[in-house]
Scaffold this motif. Structure first.
Motif, PDB file in Angstrom:
ATOM      1  N   PHE A  50       9.650  -0.946  -6.361  1.00 29.42           N
ATOM      2  CA  PHE A  50       9.246  -0.113  -5.232  1.00 29.42           C
ATOM      3  C   PHE A  50       7.880  -0.518  -4.688  1.00 29.42           C
ATOM      4  O   PHE A  50       7.620  -0.385  -3.487  1.00 29.42           O
ATOM      5  N   ILE A  51       7.007  -1.023  -5.547  1.00 31.37           N
ATOM      6  CA  ILE A  51       5.743  -1.568  -5.052  1.00 31.37           C
ATOM      7  C   ILE A  51       6.017  -2.771  -4.156  1.00 31.37           C
ATOM      8  O   ILE A  51       5.464  -2.901  -3.054  1.00 31.37           O
ATOM      9  N   THR A  56       7.631  -5.567   1.466  1.00 35.14           N
ATOM     10  CA  THR A  56       8.630  -6.037   2.435  1.00 35.14           C
ATOM     11  C   THR A  56       8.595  -5.203   3.715  1.00 35.14           C
ATOM     12  O   THR A  56       8.801  -5.724   4.803  1.00 35.14           O
ATOM     13  N   ILE A  57       8.344  -3.897   3.563  1.00 39.92           N
ATOM     14  CA  ILE A  57       8.194  -3.052   4.750  1.00 39.92           C
ATOM     15  C   ILE A  57       7.018  -3.539   5.581  1.00 39.92           C
ATOM     16  O   ILE A  57       7.106  -3.700   6.811  1.00 39.92           O
ATOM     17  N   ILE A 361      17.846   2.551   1.184  1.00 38.27           N
ATOM     18  CA  ILE A 361      17.814   3.798   1.958  1.00 38.27           C
ATOM     19  C   ILE A 361      16.365   4.226   2.208  1.00 38.27           C
ATOM     20  O   ILE A 361      15.977   4.555   3.342  1.00 38.27           O
ATOM     21  N   ILE A 362      15.572   4.216   1.153  1.00 38.64           N
ATOM     22  CA  ILE A 362      14.169   4.639   1.282  1.00 38.64           C
ATOM     23  C   ILE A 362      13.399   3.701   2.199  1.00 38.64           C
ATOM     24  O   ILE A 362      12.701   4.140   3.127  1.00 38.64           O
ATOM     25  N   MET A 364      14.493   1.591   4.461  1.00 40.32           N
ATOM     26  CA  MET A 364      15.002   1.622   5.831  1.00 40.32           C
ATOM     27  C   MET A 364      14.386   2.786   6.608  1.00 40.32           C
ATOM     28  O   MET A 364      13.919   2.620   7.742  1.00 40.32           O
ATOM     29  N   VAL A 365      14.391   3.968   6.010  1.00 43.08           N
ATOM     30  CA  VAL A 365      13.857   5.156   6.683  1.00 43.08           C
ATOM     31  C   VAL A 365      12.346   5.041   6.887  1.00 43.08           C
ATOM     32  O   VAL A 365      11.826   5.351   7.969  1.00 43.08           O
ATOM     33  N   VAL A 366      11.633   4.585   5.861  1.00 44.89           N
ATOM     34  CA  VAL A 366      10.170   4.458   5.972  1.00 44.89           C
ATOM     35  C   VAL A 366       9.790   3.441   7.038  1.00 44.89           C
ATOM     36  O   VAL A 366       8.904   3.684   7.863  1.00 44.89           O
ATOM     37  N   ALA A 367      10.466   2.276   7.041  1.00 44.50           N
ATOM     38  CA  ALA A 367      10.162   1.249   8.040  1.00 44.50           C
ATOM     39  C   ALA A 367      10.436   1.764   9.450  1.00 44.50           C
ATOM     40  O   ALA A 367       9.652   1.518  10.380  1.00 44.50           O
ATOM     41  N   ASP A 368      11.535   2.466   9.615  1.00 47.28           N
ATOM     42  CA  ASP A 368      11.873   3.029  10.925  1.00 47.28           C
ATOM     43  C   ASP A 368      10.823   4.044  11.376  1.00 47.28           C
ATOM     44  O   ASP A 368      10.394   4.040  12.536  1.00 47.28           O
ATOM     45  N   PHE A 369      10.401   4.900  10.459  1.00 45.02           N
ATOM     46  CA  PHE A 369       9.412   5.926  10.801  1.00 45.02           C
ATOM     47  C   PHE A 369       8.077   5.302  11.209  1.00 45.02           C
ATOM     48  O   PHE A 369       7.468   5.699  12.209  1.00 45.02           O
TER      49      PHE A 369
END
Length: 453
Positions: A50-51, A56-57, A361-362, A364-369
Motif C-alpha cells: 500500500f505504500i 503509483t498514484i 479499488i482503493i 482507483m478511487v483515490v487517484a480519481d478523487f
C-alpha cells in the motif's frame, strides 16, 4: 516426506502408490526451510504494497499534470520513454532487491565486510546497466518518433539521451541505497526481505522517475533553445564514469558474472516496455485520464509479480541446485493449480490476487478523487478497470511460475533473468488491457470523466 512417482504424481511416503490430492500439495512443507505463516506473509507484503501503491498514484498524477507541458507537447517521444524508464528503473532495482534478499535468506549478510562488498558491487552494477540501457531506450524512442513524425531534430536527440541517462542513473543510485537499508533492516528484524523489498522497489520509485524525467526534460527543452552545451556536458560526464563502474563491478565476486550474463533480459525488457510506451503515446491523444491510471495498473501488477518471483527464486536457491527442480515441481502446471489450489505457490498467489482486487479499488478511487477533485468513478468504469487489472495480475503470476522454473531448469539465475521479463510484460499487458478498457467504454459512451460538469 512426500515423493514423486514415475508418472510425475505426488505420492505418500507410507504408501508409494497412494497419491496425495492436488489440494493437499500446497500444504507440503518446503524442504530445507521453515514454513512461513500466511498471516505473517500477508502483513509483511500488505504494508509495503500500500505504500508502493501511493507511489503509483503519484506517478499517474504526475503524468496527468505534465502532459500539457511544452516538452511533452512538442516531443511526443517523451511519452515512449515514460514506461521504458520506469520499467528499467524497476527492473534494475528489483533485480538488486531480489539478489540481496536471496543473499540475506541464505545467511550471507551476517558479516559487515561481506555486506559492504555486496552493496558496492551491486550498486555499481546497476549504474553500468542504467547508463547502457537508458542509452538504448532513448535510441528506441528516437527511432519511434522519427517513424511516426517522419522527421528528426538533432537537439531533440541530445535531449532524449541526456534525460534518459540522467533519470535512470540518478533515481537508481538514490533508491538503491533505500533498498539496501530496507533489506538489511528486514534481515536484522527477522522479516523476510522478499516480502518487503521487492514491493517497494516495484513501485515507490515510479513517482520519482516520472518527476525527475518531466522536470529534467522541461529544463533541457528550455535550455536547448539557447545552447546545446548542457545536454552534451551531461552525456559526457556519465559516459566518462562508465569505465569506473565497470572496473568496480569486474573486481567484485558478487557481480562479476552478472556483468557479462545479465544483459539480455534487461535489454529485451526495454523493448517490451517500449511497446507499452507506444501504446501510452497513442492513448493519451484519445483518452483523457488514461495516463493517470496506466502507472497504477502497471505498478501494482509489477509489484505483486515481483513478490511471487522473488519468493520462488529464493525457494529454489534454498531447496535445489541449478538445473534440477525440487521434488513435486513441474515447469508447466494448470493455471488453476498455480493461482488457486494445487502447488506450494498457490497459497501466496491467492493472497496476492485478493490484495490486487482491494488495492486496485482503493487506488482507483483515490487517484480519481485527487485528479478530479471529487469521486467521478462510474460503475461501468470500475468493473471494466478491475477486470483488466485482475486479468493482468493473474496472467503475470502464472507466467512467473513458468518462467522462474524454466530458467532454473536451464541453469539461469531467476533473480537476474526473470524479473526484467515479467515486469516488462506487466507494463505491456497493463497498457494494452487498460487501453482496451477505455476503448470498450468509449464504444458505449461511458468514457472516464464524461459525467464531470
Amino acid at each position: 516426506m512426500a515423493s514423486i512417482n514415475s508418472c510425475g504424481e505426488l505420492k505418500s511416503p507410507g504408501d508409494p502408490e497412494k497419491k496425495i490430492p492436488d489440494t493437499d500439495a500446497e500444504k507440503q512443507p518446503l524442504s530445507g526451510e521453515k514454513e512461513e505463516k500466511l498471516w505473517t506473509t500477508l502483513m509483511q507484503v500488505a504494508v509495503p504494497f500500500f505504500i508502493a501503491g501511493c507511489g503509483t498514484i503519484g506517478a499517474g498524477l504526475v503524468l496527468g499534470k505534465v502532459r500539457d507541458w511544452d516538452v511533452f507537447i512538442n516531443i511526443s517521444a517523451i511519452f515512449v520513454l515514460v514506461p521504458s524508464l520506469s520499467g528499467l528503473k524497476g527492473n534494475l532495482d528489483m533485480c538488486l532487491a531480489s539478489r540481496l534478499s536471496t543473499q540475506a535468506n541464505l545467511g550471507n549478510m551476517d558479516s559487515t565486510k561481506e555486506v559492504i562488498s555486496m552493496v558496492v558491487g551491486n550498486i555499481s552494477l546497476v549504474q553500468v546497466q542504467a547508463i547502457v540501457a537508458a542509452t538504448v531506450v532513448s535510441i528506441f524512442a528516437i527511432v519511434v518518433n522519427t517513424i511516426t513524425d517522419r522527421a528528426i531534430f538533432g537537439p531533440y536527440v541530445l535531449l532524449l539521451v541526456a534525460c534518459a541517462v540522467f533519470t535512470a542513473t540518478t533515481t537508481c543510485f538514490v533508491l538503491d541505497f533505500v533498498m539496501v537499508m530496507v533489506i538489511y533492516a528486514s534481515h536484522r528484524f527477522k522479516v523476510n526481505p522478499d516480502n518487503v523489498a521487492t514491493p517497494l522497489a516495484a513501485s515507490i520509485g515510479d513517482i520519482v522517475s516520472n518527476t525527475v524525467l518531466a522536470v529534467t526534460a522541461q529544463y533541457m527543452y528550455e535550455q536547448i533553445q539557447v545552447s546545446l552545451w548542457q545536454p552534451i556536458a551531461l552525456i559526457c560526464v556519465y559516459y566518462s564514469l562508465l569505465p569506473l563502474w565497470v572496473f568496480i563491478v569486474w573486481r567484485n565476486k558478487y557481480t562479476k558474472t552478472v556483468l557479462t550474463s545479465g544483459w539480455t533480459p534487461v535489454i529485451s525488457a526495454l523493448f517490451i516496455s517500449g511497446i507499452g510506451g507506444i501504446v501510452l503515446d497513442q492513448a493519451v491523444d484519445y483518452f483523457r485520464g488514461y495516463e493517470v491510471f496506466q502507472p497504477i495498473v502497471n505498478g501494482i501488477g509489477g509489484n505483486l509479480v515481483c513478490v511471487q518471483s522473488s519468493r520462488l527464486a529464493t525457494h529454489l536457491h534454498q531447496t535445489a541446485i541449478p538445473g534440477i527442480l525440487p521434488e513435486n515441481t513441474k515447469i508447466i502446471e494448470w493455471p488453476w493449480k498455480t493461482l488457486f489450489f494445487g502447488t506450494t505457490a498457490a497459497k501466496v498467489a491467492r493472497m496476492l490476487l485478493i490484495l490486487a482486487v482491494f488495492g486496485q479499488i482503493i487506488f482507483m478511487v483515490v487517484a480519481d478523487f485527487v485528479y478530479q477533485g471529487t469521486v467521478t468513478i462510474q460503475f461501468a468504469f470500475g468493473i471494466t478497470y478491475l477486470t483488466c487489472a485482475l486479468l493482468q495480475v493473474m496472467l503475470l503470476l502464472y507466467l512467473a511460475y513458468i518462467v522462474i522454473h524454466f530458467m532454473w531448469k536451464r541453469k539461469k539465475d531467476p533473480d537476474n533473468a526473470a524479473i526484467p521479463y515479467l515486469t516488462a510484460l506487466g507494463d505491456l499487458l497493463g497498457s494494452v488491457f487498460l487501453g482496451l478498457a477505455f476503448v470498450i467504454l468509449s464504444l458505449f459512451g461511458l468514457e472516464y470523466g464524461n459525467n464531470v460538469q
